[in-house]
Design a protein around this motif. Structure first.
Motif, short mmCIF file in Angstrom:
data_model
loop_
_atom_site.label_atom_id
_atom_site.label_comp_id
_atom_site.label_asym_id
_atom_site.label_seq_id
_atom_site.Cartn_x
_atom_site.Cartn_y
_atom_site.Cartn_z
N GLU A 133 38.78 27.99 45.18
CA GLU A 133 39.83 29.00 45.28
C GLU A 133 41.21 28.37 45.53
O GLU A 133 42.23 28.88 45.06
CB GLU A 133 39.53 30.01 46.38
CG GLU A 133 38.59 31.12 45.98
CD GLU A 133 37.14 30.70 46.07
OE1 GLU A 133 36.86 29.68 46.73
OE2 GLU A 133 36.28 31.40 45.50
N LYS A 153 38.92 30.86 37.15
CA LYS A 153 38.27 32.11 37.55
C LYS A 153 38.99 33.26 36.85
O LYS A 153 39.71 34.05 37.47
CB LYS A 153 38.30 32.28 39.07
CG LYS A 153 37.51 31.20 39.79
CD LYS A 153 37.07 31.59 41.18
CE LYS A 153 36.11 30.56 41.75
NZ LYS A 153 35.57 30.92 43.08
N HIS A 155 38.12 36.10 35.61
CA HIS A 155 37.83 37.50 35.96
C HIS A 155 38.65 37.96 37.16
O HIS A 155 38.77 39.16 37.41
CB HIS A 155 36.34 37.67 36.25
CG HIS A 155 35.84 36.92 37.42
ND1 HIS A 155 35.83 35.54 37.47
CD2 HIS A 155 35.32 37.34 38.61
CE1 HIS A 155 35.33 35.15 38.63
NE2 HIS A 155 35.01 36.21 39.34
N LEU A 156 39.24 37.01 37.89
CA LEU A 156 40.09 37.35 39.04
C LEU A 156 41.57 37.21 38.72
O LEU A 156 42.37 38.08 39.05
CB LEU A 156 39.75 36.44 40.22
CG LEU A 156 38.29 36.44 40.70
CD1 LEU A 156 38.11 35.39 41.79
CD2 LEU A 156 37.90 37.81 41.23
N THR A 157 41.94 36.12 38.07
CA THR A 157 43.35 35.81 37.86
C THR A 157 43.91 36.36 36.56
O THR A 157 45.13 36.39 36.38
CB THR A 157 43.56 34.29 37.89
OG1 THR A 157 42.73 33.70 36.87
CG2 THR A 157 43.15 33.72 39.24
N MET A 231 46.55 41.86 40.67
CA MET A 231 45.30 41.20 41.01
C MET A 231 44.52 41.99 42.06
O MET A 231 43.29 42.06 42.01
CB MET A 231 45.59 39.78 41.51
CG MET A 231 44.38 38.88 41.53
SD MET A 231 44.78 37.11 41.47
CE MET A 231 45.97 36.97 42.81
N PHE A 235 40.78 43.27 41.44
CA PHE A 235 39.62 42.93 42.25
C PHE A 235 38.62 44.08 42.29
O PHE A 235 37.41 43.86 42.41
CB PHE A 235 40.07 42.60 43.68
CG PHE A 235 40.48 41.16 43.86
CD1 PHE A 235 40.81 40.37 42.77
CD2 PHE A 235 40.54 40.60 45.12
CE1 PHE A 235 41.20 39.04 42.94
CE2 PHE A 235 40.90 39.27 45.30
CZ PHE A 235 41.24 38.50 44.21
N THR A 238 36.72 44.09 38.67
CA THR A 238 35.80 43.03 38.27
C THR A 238 34.39 43.32 38.77
O THR A 238 34.20 43.77 39.91
CB THR A 238 36.27 41.66 38.80
OG1 THR A 238 35.37 40.64 38.34
CG2 THR A 238 36.30 41.63 40.31
N LEU A 241 32.66 39.96 42.52
CA LEU A 241 33.67 39.61 43.50
C LEU A 241 32.97 39.14 44.77
O LEU A 241 31.95 39.70 45.17
CB LEU A 241 34.56 40.82 43.81
CG LEU A 241 35.73 40.62 44.77
CD1 LEU A 241 36.79 39.72 44.15
CD2 LEU A 241 36.35 41.97 45.16
N HIS A 245 36.96 35.21 47.67
CA HIS A 245 37.97 35.36 46.62
C HIS A 245 39.25 36.00 47.15
O HIS A 245 40.31 35.89 46.52
CB HIS A 245 37.42 36.21 45.47
CG HIS A 245 36.30 35.56 44.73
ND1 HIS A 245 35.38 36.28 43.98
CD2 HIS A 245 35.95 34.26 44.61
CE1 HIS A 245 34.52 35.44 43.43
NE2 HIS A 245 34.83 34.22 43.80
#
Length: 301
Positions: A133, A153, A155-157, A231, A235, A238, A241, A245
């Motif tokens: 992270e 990553k 799916h997060l960013t 973001m 979260f 997604t 998670l 994260h």
């Protein structure tokens, strides 16, 4: 309502077209500071399970293929040494990220933001696990070229990338290049989501239920062109998670000030404590931190 929507879209469009030069002092401070902390972090009694079990043996097929290239210098070190350097960089990146978002210009406020960001559950989790992270956050604070790190990553960013047209172009360009070099790697990541969501600590909508994704979609529609606000909404969208994260949202502690900073820090702790609850309605408190981030940044863009 129509007037509100039109105004919202105009504000988003103006912000979306902005460009931001890279402040190379930030990544330099993160890397040099991480090196300075290295000997001290090496003394911490952390397990580093993710680093030892997944990253060091290079069993990371559920990450984009360039992740192993990025981690090459760390993987060349003895596993405990590489873990310590990884964690040192993470600590400095969290502190620098929060400090760089402080707009007061006062030393006391900047140091407070950095200190509070470091003393949070996501940081303790990241130290214990030895995950990446910190490097992903380093990519966020060095957008647009930082997409190489941030998209380890995606799916997060990927939600943060939507905040600027310039960042989208960088991300698309790098994405096309990565497919040409490594093939259709996203298929492997999607295939591994099922295995990842089996983790009892997973808190994505796949584990918490589809209403979480619906709420995330609503928040995304009313988000400003702020990477951290987008973001925070993302979260909830997604399917996969994890509590650690939340580290990617910690720079927001520098953006807010006064009582809002204190309350947001407390929400981060509530979210961290709730991460240990595996069943029942209280488990949803783990999402209180991204929800608080989204709310406190609503008039900030």
């Amino acid at each position: 309502m129509r007037k509100f929507v039109n105004s919202h879209l105009m504000d988003f469009s103006k912000a979306w077209k902005r460009t931001r030069p890279v402040n190379w002092q930030l990544p330099a401070a993160c890397l040099l500071g991480g090196l300075a902390l290295w000997p001290l972090v090496a003394r911490l009694p952390v397990v580093g399970w993710d680093w030892f079990y997944w990253f060091y043996p290079r069993r990371i097929d559920f990450y984009p293929p360039w992740t192993e290239v990025v981690l090459g210098p760390l993987l060349a070190l003895p596993w405990r040494t590489g873990l310590s350097l990884l964690n040192g960089i993470m600590l400095m990146t969290v502190a620098v990220g929060a400090a760089s978002e402080d707009r007061s210009g006062t030393r006391h406020s900047i140091l407070t933001a950095a200190g509070l960001a470091v003393v949070t559950p996501p940081v303790f989790m990241a130290l214990w696990l030895g995950n990446v992270e910190g490097l992903v956050l380093l990519g966020i604070i060095t957008f647009p070229p930082g997409v190489v790190l941030a998209l380890m990553k995606p799916h997060l960013t990927g939600w943060a990338v939507l905040a600027r047209r310039q960042w989208i172009l960088w991300a698309v360009g790098f994405g096309v290049l990565s497919v040409l070099v490594w093939g259709w790697w996203p298929a492997q990541m999607v295939a591994d989501f099922g295995r990842l969501t089996d983790n009892p600590m997973a808190i994505g909508w796949y584990n918490l239920g589809w209403p979480v994704a619906v709420l995330g979609g609503i928040l995304l529609l009313f988000s400003t062109a702020d990477p951290y606000r987008l973001m925070a909404a993302g979260f909830l969208l997604t399917p996969y998670l994890m509590p650690n994260h939340m580290l990617l949202l910690l720079p927001v502690l520098g953006r807010v000030s006064g009582w809002r900073r204190a309350v947001l820090w407390l929400f981060c702790w509530v979210s961290g404590v709730a991460a240990g609850i595996e069943e029942g309605a209280l488990r949803y408190l783990v999402l209180s931190f991204p929800l608080a981030v989204w709310w406190f940044l609503r008039k900030d863009e």
